[in-house]
Each structure stands twice: as C-alpha cells, then as structure tokens.
Design an enzyme around this catalytic site. Structure first.
Site, mmCIF file in Angstrom:
data_model
loop_
_atom_site.group_PDB
_atom_site.id
_atom_site.type_symbol
_atom_site.label_atom_id
_atom_site.label_comp_id
_atom_site.label_asym_id
_atom_site.label_seq_id
_atom_site.Cartn_x
_atom_site.Cartn_y
_atom_site.Cartn_z
ATOM 1 C CB ALA A 68 -26.218 19.163 -7.479
ATOM 2 N N GLY A 107 -23.344 23.242 -5.293
ATOM 3 C CA GLY A 107 -24.044 24.082 -6.273
ATOM 4 C C GLY A 107 -24.667 25.316 -5.638
ATOM 5 C CD GLU A 110 -20.567 24.777 -8.333
ATOM 6 O OE1 GLU A 110 -21.494 23.967 -8.170
ATOM 7 O OE2 GLU A 110 -19.641 24.613 -9.145
ATOM 8 C CD GLU A 130 -19.449 20.642 -5.029
ATOM 9 O OE1 GLU A 130 -18.660 20.965 -4.116
ATOM 10 O OE2 GLU A 130 -20.204 21.456 -5.588
#
Ligand code: 3HC
Ligand code: NAI
Length: 705
Positions: A68, A107, A110, A130
């Site tokens: 992210a 992310g 992910e 994270e």
C-alpha cells in the site's frame, strides 16, 4: 490490440491472448489510488475482452509491488479499495498470474496471493511487513496466506515482517514455480502460455482450506502467549493472530470481514502513526544540504586508531562492509588485545553457527594490526577511538596530520569532546569530522555524523556514504557537548535524578521507563554501561557546572563504593554470581534515603505517569533547544537518534513525534508547572514556546529535501 495511452500508472496491453498488466508507479510501485483504479480497469477489461484468455501482472522497475502507499495512511480512504478489487479478480473465470522479480510486500503480496498462479524470479522478495507499521495485512492477506502456507507459518511470517527469497517462498507454498532471469514479462508470458496449453483452470486461494484445524488453533494459542511476552506494548501482533484464527475457523468472506475490522483498529491506533513516522524519518536523515553540492571521496582502506571497545567494534563494522582496516595501538600488548577484541566477535558468530572458520579467515585477511603510523600512509579514511581525553586525541591527530596522504578523511569517535578543537590541532581542518558510533559498534545502527565548522562538504558526504556501506542509520549533528543524543540524554537523566532524590526509587523509575516501552530503565543502562563512565563525565563537568544548579550526589555515592554495575557485581542493582538481571538492593535504598535526609527532602510518591511526564518533558525541551541551535537539522533527526541509539520505543515514533502526539501545549504546560519547583532546570525552550504560540507542531519543521 492498441496500447492504452494514458497517464495511468498501470499499463494494459494485449500480447496475443494474454493481457499484460504492468504496474509502473516509481520508485517501488506502491498501490496508491490510481494504481488500484488501474488494476480494477484491467480486471474489467479481462472480463469483457473476448480476445483475452488470461492476465499477467508484473511490476516495472526494481519492485513487483512494495505494498500500500504508506503516505495515504491517516488520510480519508479513496475508492476503489484493494480488497474488493482483489476479490473480483480472484473470482473471475479467466486465468490470472503474477510474475514476481523484486519486492512483493504487504499489499503487493496480497495482489499476488489473489492471482491464480505465482511465478518467482531470483530477485523476488516476498513478505507481509505490515506489523512494522503497526498494521496487519488488510487486503485479504491474513486470510489467503494461511490457506497457502499453513496457519502457523503464515502467522510467523506476518509477525516477523521478514522477507522470503524466491526459493523460500516456493518451499513455503507461496509461489508455484521459479524462473531464471530478471525479465518478468518474458518469464511470465512463457508460464501463462504453458498453463493455458495444459488447460489449467483458475485455482482460487479463497477456496482452499487450512489443513488440520484443531492443531492449527492450538499452535496459534501458544503463539499468542509467546507473542504477548515478546512484543510488550505492541498492538497489531495480537490482532494478526486473531485474523489467522479467523482464517482457520470462518468461511473466507467472514474472515475477510473480521480482517477489515481489525485492520481499521490498527490503522486508527496511535502506534500506526508513530511507526509510519519512524519509517519515513529513518529514510529522511540521509537527505542533507551537503549532498546537493558534493560527491563522496573514494575510500576502500581505513585506519582505526585504538583497539578497545569501540575501536574493535568499528573495525568489525568496517570489515563486514568489505573494507580493509589497519588498526593502530600504543604497543605490542595493546595491539594483541585489539586483535583479540576483533576476533572475539567472529569467534562468537562461529560458535553460534552463523559464520564459518573460512569466512572468518577471509575477513581477517583484510585486517592489519600495527603499532606504527607509517603503516597508514596510504589509507583513505581514519577513525580515531582512543581514550576520551582531549590532549591524547590532539596528539593522535597531530600524528595523523603528519603521516596521512592529502585528502584522507580524519574522523574522531569522541562522545563529548570539542571536534572543532581537535580539527584545529591539524593543518587540515577541512578533512576532520566526527563519526560517533554507539556501543557495540558492530551492532548498533545509529551513527551520529558530527559536522565541525571548517569541514569540507565532500567529507560530510563521504561520512554518509560510509554509513550506507556499513548499513548504519546516519544522523547529521552539530558540535556541542554530547552532540544530539548524549546532550539530550544528560538532561533527562538529570530529571530522573531529581525524581529519585524527591522520592521515587531507582526501581520505580526503571519500571516506569520500561512501561513506557523502553527495553531498560536508565539505572539498568548505567549498570550495563558501567557507573564509572558517567562518574568520570560528571567529574569532568564539575568545574563548569552552574553553582546554582541542583546537583544530585546519589550516583557519586554509589560509584565511590566501586559499585559500577554488572561488571563489579553490583551497582544500582545486585548481580549475584554474574547474574544479568539485577535484584533490588536495600543498601542502595538506604544510601538514597541518607542523601535525601542530608538535603532535608521529605520523600513523596510519584506515579509512573508522573515520572514519565518529567522524563519526557526534559527530553523534548532539550530537543527543542538542540533544534534551535541547529545541532539537529530537523525534529525527525532527533527522533531517529533516539530510536536507533537509545532504545526509544519505535511505535511512539521518537521523542519529538511523541510530543506532537501529546500536543505541544500540554508538554509546555508541564514544563512551566515544573519550573515553579526549579526554574533554572526547567527553562522552557523558546522554540517550543514559539510553536505553541503559533499553533504549530514539530512536524511542521520536518520539511523534505
Ligand atoms: N509507500 C510509499 N512509499 C514507499 C513505500 C510504500 N509502501 N515503500 C517505499 N517507499 C518509498 C520510500 O519512502 C523511499 O522514498 P524516498 O526516495 O522519497 O525516500 C523510496 O520509496 C525508496 O524506498 P527505500 O529507500 O526503502 O528503497 P530500498 O530499495 O532500500 O527498499 C523496499 C525498497 C524493500 C520496498 C522498502 O522500501 C520497503 O520495505 N518498503 C515498505 C514495504 C512495506 O512496508 N509494505 C507494506 C505496506 S502496508 C500495506 O501494504 C497494507 C496492506 O496490507 C493493505
Ligand atoms: P577503551 O578504553 O576501551 O579503548 C581505548 C583504546 O585506545 C585502548 O585500547 C588504548 O590502548 C588505545 N589508545 C589510547 N591511546 C592511544 C594512542 N595514543 N594510540 C593508539 N591507541 C591508543 O575506550 P572505548 O570505550 O573504546 O572509547 C574510545 C572512544 O570512543 C572514546 O573517545 C569514547 O568516548 C568513545 N565512545 C565510547 C563509547 C562506549 O560506549 N564505550 C560509545 C561511543 C563513543
């Protein structure tokens, strides 16, 4: 098919029957809003374009996708949201493949886990870091990783924040195949075509089940207990385990919902703000004014003067960075000890199985012990680490001036002494700089780079380059007694002494400081470092101390007894039979009591919060003075100094970030209240008053560039 011509950071093109989706958002392809929108568009195109039979996702540049966009956290969320884009991509009827050639983190991983097949190239690094930002994977990562890797390995990956290599990721079940080379498009297309040719259908991670649920849950319960002990004070690790349990117990859609709730709790926690601040601050400190004007001087061969605690540690750091070192000591006996100090570190690694004897021999081949300055005529950079005595240091620098080649960088590791004066003892002050390492120098990350008045900009830049080579976190500091770290330390240490004399025990103060998040309290640190060091500093400063200043003699009473801490078996604590954890000492409490009586002080009780308000107010106030005087460039430089050199809890972001999060008016009000008891000690920093008057915070002084 036509190329998509737009400013989108996601390029979509059809290569035969494969839709190639390239994430192109330099420097690391973070998933900012436009990237998420581009990815969504690609998914729609795959659904609608009959010519496209499959989709390949790759990253442009050095990363696949680093996660992210950390800069978006704390700002209003903007659609499309990654979990929804990924769920839709995974659910589609056409094959989706990721080819990973660089970091696929957070992310980014992910995204990869929501594709149907994953290919990794040798440069791939896969991880869910994270936790380092106070978060948990919030785009299905806590639900998909256990389904691919198993519950316990997935939880461990997320709790450690570690990156897996391509091979390790294959072994863990995170990727399906390895490929050679560094071109993800070529390797990815070949893989997609192979899958299409064999009629492979989408395999959705969300449809997989976690194996052996009862055992997984038992293992997670155990992990939760261990983690609670290890990550004292941290918020997100327990939430990560809760998410993995949900992955074991709940259907995918429900697990994702639970993940979302817990992700938002983490996102809104002050720890996330502190950790994100630390992430950027750590990268900003290398951005210094000199970098614009100068290039580093070449260096490959170093001289280190002194082979004691610091000289040996710095030597190891230099050897580990691939540099050559000539170590100079006073005589044969001292240099033999110096060599031993270096070898001890490598022997320790060999004993732990972390180094081979051959690797040690290869490293030591770059080490040359000597007692003659003639052996350092050709070195590029010198680091002096002899006794902390200005006359001894000046004599060493005179000698360096005599023998070193022109242009050699001459650095001192002094903790407190005046580097301008040391520079003035040479004929080349433009080459003299401070390199303040922390003990143990081969382990501690912080390097204060102390910039004296006459040093040339390219010497400063060279010092930052050395830090980078040694994998240190550099902070630029100005010359003053103690530079950034030790100067501020001496003030809040003094505040702790005041609290001690006024009624709190050293054990209560240490407990309060630990509760705040430090690994150790100040009296424990003193016992570890040796009480004689602080005592010597106090004696050195005695002549220049303001006679009106409050002076607490308790530490002197302890040191006078030869109670220097762990190395003497007792200090503030007792260490029976070499114990490393100290026990409370009633005799120390009696000494404290006697000193209070001597000064007519009636002890009063302090709560942990009251202790910390004084401790932190002293730290922040002196920090503001250090900024005002230009000793630190920005508040974030102070934050990084304390995070990497003094054990300040990372999740609080550093002392100046802590002050911002408290609100500066509150911190100033505390200082002004304490000033009623001791106006000399608690003089509010003018900068702090100014910021409060203008309604600003320290962050407003953290400009980039
Ligand atoms: N968002 C925004 N900026 C980022 C970023 C990110 N995720 N990752 C790196 N950057 C920026 C850095 O701040 C730096 O900017 P600067 O040049 O202006 O200082 C630049 O990218 C280069 O970064 P590094 O100096 O760290 O470059 P390296 O090559 O040394 O390392 C890296 C590259 C391994 C990708 C490293 O940057 C890194 O570990 N990044 C963070 C990865 C991460 O934590 N991802 C998880 C994010 S949270 C998440 O994904 C939540 C999700 O679950 C919903
Ligand atoms: P130390 O006493 O362990 O080592 C000093 C070494 O210098 C001794 O081996 C001594 O033989 C040698 N030496 C003395 N005079 C010399 C000379 N003229 N030529 C060559 N060698 C000489 O001391 P330590 O702890 O390593 O400290 C060294 C410097 O590093 C000091 O300036 C200290 O303030 C600084 N420092 C120390 C830290 C610590 O935690 N110990 C942390 C950061 C800096």
């Amino acid at each position: 098919m036509s190329e998509q011509a737009s400013a989108s950071p996601v390029h979509i093109r059809l290569d035969g029957e494969v839709l190639v989706v390239t994430i192109d958002n330099p420097p690391v392809n973070a998933l900012r809003q436009a990237v998420r929108a581009g990815l969504q568009e690609a998914v729609e195109r795959l659904e609608q374009d009959a010519a496209a039979r499959a989709m390949l996702i790759v990253g442009q540049g050095k990363a696949f996708i680093a996660g992210a966009d950390i800069r978006e956290f704390g700002k209003p969320p903007m659609a499309p949201f990654l979990p929804e884009v990924l769920n839709r991509m995974e659910a589609g009827g056409k094959l989706v493949v990721a080819a990973i050639h660089g970091p696929a983190l957070g992310g980014g991983l992910e995204v990869a886990m929501a594709t149907h097949y994953r290919l990794a190239l040798p440069g791939a690094k896969l991880g869910l870091p994270e936790v380092n930002l106070g978060l948990l994977p919030g785009a299905g990562g806590t639900q998909r990783s256990p389904r691919l890797m198993g519950a316990l390995p997935a939880a461990e990956l997320m709790l450690s924040g570690k990156h897996l290599s391509a091979k390790a990721a294959l072994a863990a079940g995170l990727v399906d195949k390895l490929a050679e080379g560094d071109d993800p498009v070529a390797a990815g297309l070949a893989y997609v075509r192979e899958l299409l040719a064999s009629g492979t259908q989408p395999r959705r991670t969300c449809d997989l089940e976690v194996a052996d649920k009862a055992a997984a849950l038992a293992a997670l319960d155990q992990l939760a207990q261990d983690t609670a002990k290890k990550t004292r004070g941290l918020f997100s690790p327990a939430k990560i385990i809760e998410c993995v349990k949900a992955a074991v117990q709940m259907p995918f859609a429900e697990g994702v919902k639970r993940e979302r709730e817990l992700f938002l709790e983490c996102l809104n926690s002050p720890q996330r703000a502190g950790l994100v601040h630390a992430f950027f601050a750590e990268r900003e400190t290398a951005k210094i004014p000199e970098a614009k004007a100068a290039a580093p001087r070449h260096f490959a061969k170093l001289a280190i003067i002194g082979g004691g605690t610091m000289g040996a540690g710095i030597t190891v750091a230099a050897l580990d960075a691939g540099l050559s070192v000539v170590m100079i000591e006073r005589d044969a006996e001292s240099i033999a000890r110096g060599r031993k100090n270096v070898e001890k570190v490598y022997d320790g690694l060999i004993a732990k199985g972390r180094m081979t004897a051959e690797a040690k021999a290869a490293t030591m081949a770059r080490y040359q012990p000597s007692t003659s300055y003639d052996d350092i005529k050709d070195v590029d950079l010198v680091i002096e680490a002899v006794f902390e005595d200005i006359e001894v240091k000046k004599a060493v620098f005179k000698e360096l001036d005599r023998v070193c080649k022109p242009g050699a960088v001459l650095a001192t590791n002094t903790s407190y002494l005046d580097i301008d004066a040391i520079a003035a003892s040479t004929s080349r002050p433009q080459d003299v700089i401070g390199l303040h390492f922390f003990s143990p120098a081969n382990i501690m990350k912080l390097l204060e780079i102390v910039v004296p008045a006459k040093v040339a900009p390219d010497v400063v830049v060279t010092a930052f380059e050395l830090a980078k080579r040694m994998k240190k976190v550099p902070v630029r500091a100005g010359v003053c007694d103690g530079f950034i770290g030790n100067r501020i330390l001496s003030v809040y240490r003094e505040a702790a002494n005041h609290v001690l004399e006024d009624g709190a025990s050293p054990y209560e103060i240490d407990a309060a400081v630990r509760e705040f998040g430090y690994p150790m309290g100040p009296f424990q640190v003193s016992d570890l470092a040796g009480g004689d060091i602080g005592w010597a500093t106090r004696k050195r400063k005695a002549a220049t101390r303001d006679p009106r200043a409050r002076y607490v003699e308790i530490a002197d009473r302890i040191a006078e007894r030869g109670w220097y801490g762990q190395k003497t078996g007792r200090g503030w604590y007792l260490y029976p039979e070499g114990a490393r954890v100290g026990q409370q000492d009633p005799e120390v409490l009696a000494i404290v009591d006697a000193e209070r009586k001597k000064k007519g002080i009636t002890p009063r009780a302090f709560t942990h919060e009251e202790i910390m308000r004084r401790y932190m107010a002293a730290m922040v106030n002196e920090g503001a003075k250090v900024l005002e005087e230009g000793i630190a460039l920005r508040p974030l430089d102070i934050d990084v100094t304390f995070l990497f050199g003094y054990g300040f809890p990372r999740w609080r972001g550093g002392p100046m970030q802590w002050a911002d999060m408290q609100g500066l008016p509150k911190v100033l009000a505390d200082i002004e209240a304490f000033a009623k008891e001791d106006a000399l000690f608690w003089q509010p920093a003018p900068l702090l008053k100014k910021l409060v008057a203008e309604g600003r915070n320290f962050a407003s002084l953290n400009q980039r560039g």
